[in-house]
Design an enzyme around this catalytic site. Sequence first.
Site, PDB file in Angstrom:
ATOM      1  N   ARG A 124      47.437  36.907  44.955  1.00  0.00           N
ATOM      2  CA  ARG A 124      48.068  36.157  46.050  1.00  0.00           C
ATOM      3  C   ARG A 124      48.456  34.761  45.587  1.00  0.00           C
ATOM      4  O   ARG A 124      47.817  34.190  44.720  1.00  0.00           O
ATOM      5  CB  ARG A 124      47.079  36.024  47.207  1.00  0.00           C
ATOM      6  CG  ARG A 124      46.690  37.359  47.783  1.00  0.00           C
ATOM      7  CD  ARG A 124      46.193  37.258  49.194  1.00  0.00           C
ATOM      8  NE  ARG A 124      45.162  36.258  49.402  1.00  0.00           N
ATOM      9  CZ  ARG A 124      45.102  35.509  50.503  1.00  0.00           C
ATOM     10  NH1 ARG A 124      46.000  35.637  51.445  1.00  0.00           N
ATOM     11  NH2 ARG A 124      44.109  34.640  50.647  1.00  0.00           N
ATOM     12  N   LYS A 189      34.113  41.066  42.118  1.00  0.00           N
ATOM     13  CA  LYS A 189      35.410  41.646  42.486  1.00  0.00           C
ATOM     14  C   LYS A 189      35.742  42.846  41.581  1.00  0.00           C
ATOM     15  O   LYS A 189      35.790  42.724  40.362  1.00  0.00           O
ATOM     16  CB  LYS A 189      36.495  40.571  42.370  1.00  0.00           C
ATOM     17  CG  LYS A 189      37.841  41.007  42.876  1.00  0.00           C
ATOM     18  CD  LYS A 189      38.682  39.797  43.250  1.00  0.00           C
ATOM     19  CE  LYS A 189      40.110  40.190  43.535  1.00  0.00           C
ATOM     20  NZ  LYS A 189      40.926  39.055  43.994  1.00  0.00           N
ATOM     21  N   ARG A 324      35.583  32.099  51.527  1.00  0.00           N
ATOM     22  CA  ARG A 324      34.485  31.975  50.552  1.00  0.00           C
ATOM     23  C   ARG A 324      33.157  32.056  51.289  1.00  0.00           C
ATOM     24  O   ARG A 324      33.051  31.605  52.425  1.00  0.00           O
ATOM     25  CB  ARG A 324      34.548  30.631  49.807  1.00  0.00           C
ATOM     26  CG  ARG A 324      35.836  30.430  49.006  1.00  0.00           C
ATOM     27  CD  ARG A 324      35.831  31.292  47.723  1.00  0.00           C
ATOM     28  NE  ARG A 324      37.056  31.171  46.977  1.00  0.00           N
ATOM     29  CZ  ARG A 324      38.086  32.022  47.058  1.00  0.00           C
ATOM     30  NH1 ARG A 324      38.034  33.059  47.863  1.00  0.00           N
ATOM     31  NH2 ARG A 324      39.160  31.851  46.329  1.00  0.00           N
TER      32      ARG A 324
END
Length: 327
Positions: A124, A189, A324
């Site tokens: 992104r 991730k 976050r």
Amino acid sequence: MNAGEYQLLKVLGDAKFHSGEALAGRFSVSRAAIWKRVRNLNQVPGIDIQSVRGKGYCLPAPLDLLDADAILARIGPARRSRLLKLALLPVVPSTNEYLLNQRNPLLHSGHACVAEHQTAGRGRRGRQWVSVFGNNVYLSLAWRFDLSMADLAGLSIAAGVAVARALAARGLRGHGLKWPNDVHVQGKKLAGILVEANGEMEGPCLAVIGIGLNVRLPASAGGDIDQPWTDLAACLASLPDRNALVGDLLGALVDVCIQYQQQGLAPFLEAWKEYDIYMGKPVELQVGDERITGVYAGLSDQGGLVLDSPAGRRTWYSGEVSLRSKT
Ligand code: ATP
Ligand code: BTN
């Protein structure tokens, strides 16, 4: 990577030694030409062909290269009939960009692209997706929606649910979704989803859904990733066949696009809750240079993030914020 280099890589993909002489004979070129191909291939991140005097050339581990027929074989005839074509590219700047750059994009509904390596894989807002050669998944699907751009805001949420389910069907456990587009396993991730669209504000639009999934990412490549990351090799006892995995993900994306056109985000919202890793937790939103703290209260009907903060309840949209955990 030119065709000759790709053919050579396929032969070396068995991770056995091949002498320069045998390779030169096989491809009807000189040994110097083979050496040059090897040198060029070794420039590609993720490729490390060893050269041993008296033995020849060898890869450190076998390559499980992508194969379009094997990918398509996983997709049943009904879903396959909705695919326009599958472009399998050894190297591309970005599979998303490849589809967005097609002429007359709206005619490309069902065009898919999968690559072994991206030289400019993107996340992104201009961020990079580390995309070394082989062993991972870089997959995009273009789809025409007779919906407005605003209606497409929840598409990455729907795609995230589909990816999480496809991975669960492959035996993955303990994974979750981080709004709006990441698959995480224990805070690391594993995969990211990027939806980009062009077209008329009120529709029709062509949306490109891109999935980046780490299957076996070398530690050396991970050095370029500025957050904790993981790959399927670390999470599963045995790795799935990569072509089958890509086929399953592509089939799942086709289903998502068909359902999203008909029903929008609503059918995916319940399933998102099962995977949502932040529900009810204290979080911090980064909005430009500002930090806003609050308690994550799930998704709005449009797929926005609902945050409860001392200032009250507010919905945030993905173009403007990063989420976050608040530690
Ligand atoms: P947010 O979407 O909340 O803004 P994000 O930091 O995950 O958060 P994205 O744009 O979604 O940002 O993803 C890009 C980021 O993902 C990169 O800045 C990098 O930290 C990370 N990243 C890049 N390549 C990989 C990879 N192969 N595997 C895991 N993570 C990666
Ligand atoms: C993210 O986490 O921000 C999304 C990362 C998406 C990466 C995939 S890899 C295939 C497709 N092509 C790209 O350039 N990006 C997406």
